[in-house]
Design an enzyme around this catalytic site. Structure first.
Site, PDB file in Angstrom:
ATOM      1  CE  LYS A   1      32.100  56.656  46.484  1.00 54.83           C
ATOM      2  NZ  LYS A   1      31.739  55.738  47.593  1.00 54.83           N
TER       3      LYS A   1
ATOM      4  CE1 TYR B   1      35.468  56.601  47.444  1.00 55.52           C
ATOM      5  CE2 TYR B   1      35.196  54.486  48.527  1.00 55.52           C
ATOM      6  CZ  TYR B   1      35.033  55.855  48.513  1.00 55.52           C
ATOM      7  OH  TYR B   1      34.422  56.469  49.581  1.00 55.52           O
TER       8      TYR B   1
ATOM      9  CB  THR C   1      28.042  54.018  53.361  1.00 58.93           C
ATOM     10  OG1 THR C   1      28.675  55.150  52.767  1.00 58.93           O
ATOM     11  CG2 THR C   1      26.759  54.468  54.028  1.00 58.93           C
TER      12      THR C   1
ATOM     13  CB  ILE D   1      28.836  55.892  44.587  1.00 61.98           C
ATOM     14  CG1 ILE D   1      28.970  55.142  43.254  1.00 61.98           C
ATOM     15  CG2 ILE D   1      28.757  54.908  45.753  1.00 61.98           C
ATOM     16  CD1 ILE D   1      30.227  54.297  43.131  1.00 61.98           C
TER      17      ILE D   1
END
Length: 303
Positions: free
Chosen positions: A165, A137, A50, A208
């Site tokens: 994640k 992740y 992001t 998250i």
């Protein structure tokens, strides 16, 4: 090495604000970190997907971590520091630690498509070398490869690897990771806003989040309600946010979220090429959705 606490709650995946010349707008970045801390989030995650980390130089990456770390007082800063090159990920992780990061988020190696043995070796190399809590992740839509459940479970025994994640969209896979790490001090965090509530329902510990950049109070209220067992309230807030969650991913992240944040006055909607500004259709949808999501006194008191 020391034992690290797992993570719980809401951790916005921060955007990196740019000026119209493409340079990082550190003033807006600092103000945004402080706004999110005031809203009640449990930590901040700069320089991830992001945050457009793919178009930041390594020096810019470190400068963003330094800026966010200096801006906040009472929440941990979890820096994205992953790469498809183990040596590069290790260097970014070490530099992020020196820049003030309290933890690391490590995307799995993309493009190379390593086998499970290579994936595990990659993560253990970094965890052995950098004494910070680390979150692995899994986002196969960006990397082309799932982190195998067996790999995640095996890595959970490393004292520096404290979380996972989950952004595969596969609730069965997420649930299995939760089930098989219940005896460890290990967090499973949603990496997909639409899946946050389902992930919490099977034992996840937080998120998250992209939507938390725009609606941190509602996101914190939703996650807090679910963690407290109040699923009626959590479902209500999940559905309040549902339209925004969907629209934020109609075009490649972070295109829509930067547009939404610009509408709220938090940053300009500038992105680095090859990303382009949100389409008129998405901008119109966001304007309608944000007009219906005005802050409420109740949420302000809870934050």
């Amino acid at each position: 090495m020391t034992a690290h606490e797992p993570y719980s709650g809401v951790f916005p995946a921060m955007v990196t604000p740019f000026g119209d010349d493409g340079s990082i707008d550190f003033e807006s970045l600092s103000a945004d970190a402080q706004r999110l801390e005031r809203a009640g989030v449990d930590g901040l995650v700069p320089v991830g997907s992001t945050g457009e980390s793919a178009t930041l130089s390594h020096d810019e990456h470190v400068e963003v971590v330094e800026c966010v770390s200096a801006a906040v007082e009472n929440v941990p800063v979890i820096a994205g520091s992953g790469s498809n090159n183990t040596a590069e990920a290790l260097e970014l992780s070490e530099r992020s630690a020196e820049a003030g990061a309290d933890g690391l988020l490590l995307i799995s190696p993309y493009y190379n498509r390593p086998e499970p043995a290579g994936m595990e070796q990659h993560y253990r190399t970094i965890a052995d070398a950098v004494d910070l809590p680390q979150i692995i992740y899994n986002v196969p839509g960006r990397t082309g490869r799932n982190i195998a459940v067996e790999t995640a479970v095996s890595l959970a025994d490393h004292e520096n690897i404290v979380g996972y994640k989950a952004a595969s969209g596969d609730l069965g896979r997420i649930s299995e990771v939760v089930e098989r790490t219940r005896e460890a001090d290990f967090s499973v965090l949603s990496g997909d806003d639409a899946m946050t509530l389902p992930t919490l329902s099977v034992g996840g510990t937080g998120t998250i989040s992209v939507v938390a950049n725009v609606e941190p109070e509602r996101t914190c209220a939703m996650v807090g309600a679910a963690l407290a067992g109040d699923y009626e309230r959590a479902r209500s807030l999940h559905h309040e946010l549902g339209g925004l969650m969907r629209t934020l991913f109609e075009e490649s992240n972070p295109i829509p979220v930067k547009e939404a944040m610009a509408m709220r006055g938090h940053c300009e909607p500038h992105l680095r090429s090859p990303l382009s500004r949100a389409s008129e259709g998405v901008r119109g949808e966001l304007e309608d959705l944000l007009s219906d999501l005005e802050p409420t006194p109740e949420l302000e008191l809870e934050a």
